[in-house]
Design an enzyme around this catalytic site. Structure first.
Site, short mmCIF file in Angstrom:
data_model
loop_
_atom_site.label_atom_id
_atom_site.label_comp_id
_atom_site.label_asym_id
_atom_site.label_seq_id
_atom_site.Cartn_x
_atom_site.Cartn_y
_atom_site.Cartn_z
N LYS A 3 -9.72 -2.43 1.45
CA LYS A 3 -9.29 -1.39 2.32
C LYS A 3 -10.30 0.00 1.91
O LYS A 3 -10.72 0.54 2.81
CB LYS A 3 -8.14 -1.19 2.46
CG LYS A 3 -7.21 -2.25 3.14
CD LYS A 3 -7.88 -2.74 4.37
CE LYS A 3 -7.36 -3.80 5.11
NZ LYS A 3 -5.82 -4.21 5.18
N CYS A 17 0.47 -7.56 11.78
CA CYS A 17 0.83 -7.90 13.25
C CYS A 17 0.23 -9.20 13.68
O CYS A 17 -0.31 -9.05 15.04
CB CYS A 17 0.57 -6.62 13.94
SG CYS A 17 1.73 -5.26 13.46
N ARG A 21 1.05 -1.21 -0.01
CA ARG A 21 -0.18 0.06 -0.05
C ARG A 21 0.93 1.18 0.15
O ARG A 21 2.05 1.48 0.48
CB ARG A 21 -0.85 0.21 1.23
CG ARG A 21 -2.07 -1.06 1.21
CD ARG A 21 -3.08 -0.73 2.43
NE ARG A 21 -2.25 -1.53 3.55
CZ ARG A 21 -1.72 -0.62 4.62
NH1 ARG A 21 -1.89 0.90 4.48
NH2 ARG A 21 -1.01 -0.95 5.38
N ARG A 80 2.19 -12.26 -0.52
CA ARG A 80 0.83 -12.63 -0.13
C ARG A 80 0.30 -13.65 -1.09
O ARG A 80 0.68 -13.99 -2.01
CB ARG A 80 -0.05 -11.44 -0.38
CG ARG A 80 0.53 -10.06 0.20
CD ARG A 80 -0.44 -9.88 1.45
NE ARG A 80 -0.07 -8.81 2.18
CZ ARG A 80 -0.47 -8.32 3.37
NH1 ARG A 80 -1.80 -8.97 3.79
NH2 ARG A 80 -0.03 -7.34 4.25
N SER A 123 -1.46 -3.78 10.30
CA SER A 123 -1.04 -4.79 9.09
C SER A 123 0.38 -5.49 9.44
O SER A 123 1.32 -5.02 10.03
CB SER A 123 -0.68 -3.71 7.63
OG SER A 123 -1.93 -2.97 7.61
N TYR A 182 -1.15 -3.59 -7.21
CA TYR A 182 -1.19 -4.21 -5.80
C TYR A 182 -2.51 -4.12 -5.09
O TYR A 182 -3.20 -3.17 -4.54
CB TYR A 182 0.04 -3.51 -4.74
CG TYR A 182 0.03 -3.91 -3.40
CD1 TYR A 182 0.50 -5.41 -3.06
CD2 TYR A 182 -0.71 -3.45 -2.33
CE1 TYR A 182 0.43 -5.81 -1.73
CE2 TYR A 182 -0.80 -3.86 -1.21
CZ TYR A 182 -0.16 -5.21 -1.02
OH TYR A 182 -0.47 -5.70 0.25
N HIS A 192 -10.60 -2.78 11.25
CA HIS A 192 -9.73 -3.73 10.73
C HIS A 192 -9.45 -4.78 11.77
O HIS A 192 -8.45 -4.67 12.50
CB HIS A 192 -8.39 -2.84 10.55
CG HIS A 192 -7.41 -3.47 9.71
ND1 HIS A 192 -6.11 -3.01 10.05
CD2 HIS A 192 -7.18 -4.38 9.12
CE1 HIS A 192 -5.14 -3.75 9.13
NE2 HIS A 192 -5.81 -4.61 8.54
N ASP A 236 -9.54 -10.10 8.51
CA ASP A 236 -8.98 -8.79 8.45
C ASP A 236 -10.04 -7.48 8.58
O ASP A 236 -9.53 -6.54 9.15
CB ASP A 236 -8.49 -8.61 6.93
CG ASP A 236 -7.50 -7.46 6.63
OD1 ASP A 236 -6.29 -7.19 7.40
OD2 ASP A 236 -7.71 -6.58 5.65
P1 GTP Z 1 -2.38 -7.93 7.27
O1 GTP Z 1 -2.87 -9.03 6.11
O2 GTP Z 1 -1.06 -7.12 6.65
O3 GTP Z 1 -3.37 -6.93 7.87
O4 GTP Z 1 -1.47 -8.71 8.37
P2 GTP Z 1 -2.05 -9.56 9.47
O5 GTP Z 1 -2.27 -8.76 10.59
O6 GTP Z 1 -3.14 -10.50 9.34
O7 GTP Z 1 -0.78 -10.29 10.06
P3 GTP Z 1 -0.38 -11.91 9.74
O8 GTP Z 1 -1.16 -12.87 10.85
O9 GTP Z 1 -0.18 -12.43 8.35
O10 GTP Z 1 1.18 -11.96 10.59
C1 GTP Z 1 2.30 -11.08 9.98
C2 GTP Z 1 3.39 -11.50 10.58
O11 GTP Z 1 3.46 -11.77 12.05
C3 GTP Z 1 3.64 -12.96 9.90
O12 GTP Z 1 5.12 -13.09 9.65
C4 GTP Z 1 3.68 -13.84 11.17
O13 GTP Z 1 4.33 -14.88 11.07
C5 GTP Z 1 3.98 -13.06 12.40
N1 GTP Z 1 3.10 -13.18 13.78
C6 GTP Z 1 1.75 -13.44 13.69
N2 GTP Z 1 1.49 -13.95 15.00
C7 GTP Z 1 2.62 -13.99 15.64
C8 GTP Z 1 2.63 -14.22 17.07
O14 GTP Z 1 1.85 -14.50 17.64
N3 GTP Z 1 4.12 -14.27 17.37
C9 GTP Z 1 4.95 -13.72 16.45
N4 GTP Z 1 6.41 -13.57 17.04
N5 GTP Z 1 5.00 -13.50 15.28
C10 GTP Z 1 3.70 -13.59 14.68
C1 SPV Z 2 -2.98 -4.67 5.19
O1 SPV Z 2 -2.14 -4.11 4.63
O2 SPV Z 2 -3.50 -4.48 6.19
C2 SPV Z 2 -3.43 -5.84 4.20
C3 SPV Z 2 -3.24 -5.97 3.03
O3 SPV Z 2 -4.44 -6.74 4.82
S1 SPV Z 2 -3.76 -4.88 2.04
O4 SPV Z 2 -5.01 -5.16 1.33
O5 SPV Z 2 -2.87 -4.42 0.89
O6 SPV Z 2 -4.21 -3.34 2.62
MN MN Z 3 -4.76 -6.04 6.99
#
Ligand code: GTP
Ligand code: SPV
Ligand code: MN
Length: 608
Positions: free
Chosen positions: A231, A275, A82, A390, A273, A222, A251, A298
């Site tokens: 979003k 996290c 983004r 992704r 994002s 993207y 979110h 999400d």
């Molecule tokens: P967006 O799709 O961008 O909104 O991200 P998201 O909030 O869905 O994050 P996602 O679950 O994909 O995790 C992002 C990164 O954080 C990945 O590399 C995970 O492996 C890492 N991660 C997720 N949960 C944990 C956790 O409990 N501990 C740690 N150390 N890392 C984590």
């Molecule tokens: C985020 O960045 O929080 C995502 C990916 O879930 S995007 O759809 O690009 O915003």
């Molecule tokens: Mn997201």
């Protein structure tokens, strides 16, 4: 406006809704595509477009034995995330965009972008994509029509949104609400000019017109910049609808937890994002007897039901998940969802035998094609997959999807979690004193920036409710809206609010808390707090568990680390105060007095 008969396909619409047809004709005249294709979301359309994308070199078909009906795409190296700097909220009054958004006058933005759009689809196909966010059988379905010149966007929308006959039927209903969402990659082709695998434009605009509920996007292919149902609609435009209509567009993931007594609880959680939302949404609990199921990963739309409880709906139809770090240990359910096929992989690495790979995935590949198309070996200095690479895959394939994931009623939320990525200060879990204090926790949460947005990685910034990049209006008004939602409700039925942090670190930068499936221990404590069954320790920032107040049975990490992850540290919190103050000063006049009051009360508790 009458349809321009010169553009093939334009005069052959599968629907009658006058406003849609007029808008499509107007855009076609402006952007001058070679042809117009009305998308129907069918399997035939998927096959035709994915074949064409393979032919064009945008897609590589993966080995069907390994990943059936799945494809790899590599973006332009400059179009991987983004673009927050290029994202605009074009409200009539700049005050309505607030201090956290880029603003431009709507008329000025439209004038600028109209010139960019003029002739921008020359040599290309203009796709018209009717879609619906949330169940199509909702009383008031949230419809949209995206116009895009990117077939990658069309196939992604097949996965991420509801499309097809039922959507078109609802769109034909006079007065049904629909959002026009215009997207162009901004890469016209001259006659005879060869195309590239990922056309885009250096100039990018992701613009939102909150009053007229319109989205105009230019220059990027993207996900978050181009799949406009996600979003742009479901958060930035929907947050404005929610403000006006008394609901919440957030979110947040939505998770169903089932206790050993077979009682179901629904939890919503906002993390910025990259996290941990997708991971928590598909969590495989490590504690005996507890089960978890996925409703969304999400976005959550939450409104009060007739019984006074807050019900959440996931507006999406697919997952757009972060690949790196996903593996059979951290997120086995995501792996199973992907193995099923029907997936797109963007900016991951390709193996020599037609599969995909990314950092953190099992296997020890000795040779790969990196996301940039270069040869990769373990000696390579650069990662094989982009950190924001992704996977795009249907939710329905998730082995732990909750049966109610598609229910237009939504699911009643018992707890709301806010969480960021903080090396220090923020304990593993803190329970708020009440809704307003919980709103304050959300309003002041902070997180280290990730690769999901261009620039600033690692920097700590305030990211209120994980909505900083996704809010369609003034952040101060948004906090007031949260406070009002709490006031309008029966307090006994409001979800409890918690603040979590899976990412606290020790001196050598190791994570203190093991995370992933082990987060079920925190969820168990949260549920037992709701039931009045778990003990907690009162601190100036809220109620937190000490090591003996949370189930740590069978955990293998050293107890000093676990204790350090749980700890409230008075000095660290005193250091946090001026940062919160600075944030509130930045918001200025629109900050609700109740949030100032919460800050004052926190200060007093910390200095008592
Ligand atoms: P967006 O799709 O961008 O909104 O991200 P998201 O909030 O869905 O994050 P996602 O679950 O994909 O995790 C992002 C990164 O954080 C990945 O590399 C995970 O492996 C890492 N991660 C997720 N949960 C944990 C956790 O409990 N501990 C740690 N150390 N890392 C984590
Ligand atoms: C985020 O960045 O929080 C995502 C990916 O879930 S995007 O759809 O690009 O915003
Ligand atoms: Mn997201």
């Amino acid at each position: 406006m009458t349809a321009a008969p010169t553009i093939p396909g334009l005069d052959n619409p599968p629907l009658q809704r006058r406003e849609v047809l007029d808008w499509v004709a107007e855009v076609a005249e402006l952007t001058t595509p070679d042809r117009v294709v009305w998308c129907d979301g069918s399997a035939e359309e998927w096959t035709r477009l994915t074949d064409e994308l393979v032919e064009a070199g945008t897609f590589t078909r993966l080995d069907p034995e390994k990943k059936p009906n799945s494809f790899h795409a590599a973006s332009d190296p400059d179009d991987v995330a983004r673009v927050e700097e290029r994202t605009f909220i074009c409200s009539v009054d700049p005050k309505d965009a607030g201090v956290t958004n880029n603003w431009m006058d709507p008329a000025e933005m439209k004038a600028t972008m109209t010139e960019l759009y003029r002739g921008c689809m020359r040599g290309r196909t203009m796709f018209v994509i009717p879609f619906c966010m949330g169940p199509t059988n909702a009383e008031h379905p949230k419809l949209g029509v995206e116009i895009s010149d990117s077939p990658y966007v069309v196939v992604s929308m097949h996965i991420m949104t509801r499309m097809g006959a039922q959507v078109q039927e609802r769109l034909e209903e006079a007065g049904s609400e629909w959002v026009p969402a215009l997207h162009s990659i901004g890469a016209p082709l001259e006659p005879g000019q060869a195309d590239v695998a990922w056309p885009c434009n250096e100039t990018k605009y992701i613009s939102h017109f909150p009053e007229t509920r319109e989205i105009w996007s230019f220059g990027s292919g993207y996900g978050g910049n181009a799949l406009l149902g996600k979003k742009c609609y479901s958060l930035r435009i929907a947050s404005v609808m929610a403000r006006d209509e008394g609901w919440l567009a957030e979110h947040m993931l939505i998770l169903k937890l089932i206790s050993p007594e077979d009682k179901a609880y629904y939890v919503a959680a906002a993390f910025p994002s990259a996290c941990g939302k997708t991971n928590l949404a598909m969590l495989q609990p490590t504690i005996p007897g507890w089960r978890a199921e996925t409703v969304g990963d999400d976005i959550a739309w939450m409104r009060f039901g007739d019984d006074g409880r807050l019900y959440a709906v996931n507006p999406e139809f697919g997952f757009f998940g972060v690949a790196p770090g996903t593996n059979w240990n951290t997120n086995p359910n995501a792996m199973r969802t992907i193995e099923h096929g029907n997936a797109l992989f963007t900016n991951v690495a390709l193996t020599d035998d037609g599969d995909v790979w990314w950092e953190g995935l099992e296997g020890d590949p000795q040779h790969l094609t990196s996301w940039t198309g270069d040869e990769w070996t373990p000696a390579s200095a650069k990662p094989a997959a982009h950190p924001n690479s992704r996977y795009t895959v249907p939710i329905s394939q998730c082995p732990v999807v909750a049966s109610e994931w598609d229910d237009p009623q939504g699911v009643p939320i018992s707890a709301i979690l806010f969480g960021g990525r903080r090396k220090t200060t923020v304990p593993l879990v803190t329970e708020s004193f009440d809704w307003q204090h919980g709103t304050f926790m959300g309003a002041t949460m902070s997180s280290e920036m990730t690769a999901a947005a261009k620039g600033g990685k690692g920097q700590v910034r305030r990211d209120p409710m994980a909505m900083l990049p996704f809010l369609g209006y003034n952040v101060g008004d948004y906090f007031q809206h949260w406070v009002n939602v709490g006031k309008s409700a029966d307090v006994t039925k409001l979800p409890s609010i918690f603040y979590v942090n899976w990412f606290r670190r020790g001196e050598d930068n190791r994570f203190l808390w093991p995370g992933f499936g082990e987060n079920s221990r925190v969820l168990k404590w949260i549920i037992e707090r709701l039931e009045g069954k778990a003990a907690a320790t009162e601190t100036p920032i809220g109620h937190i568990p000490s090591a003996d107040q949370i189930d740590l049975d069978g955990i293998s990490e050293p107890m000093e680390d676990i204790e350090a992850s749980l700890r409230f540290d008075l000095e660290e919190w005193r250091e946090e105060l001026p940062l919160i103050e600075e944030w509130f000063d930045k918001i200025g006049d629109s900050l609700p007095t109740s949030m100032r009051d919460e800050l004052e009360a926190l200060k007093q508790r910390l200095n008592a």
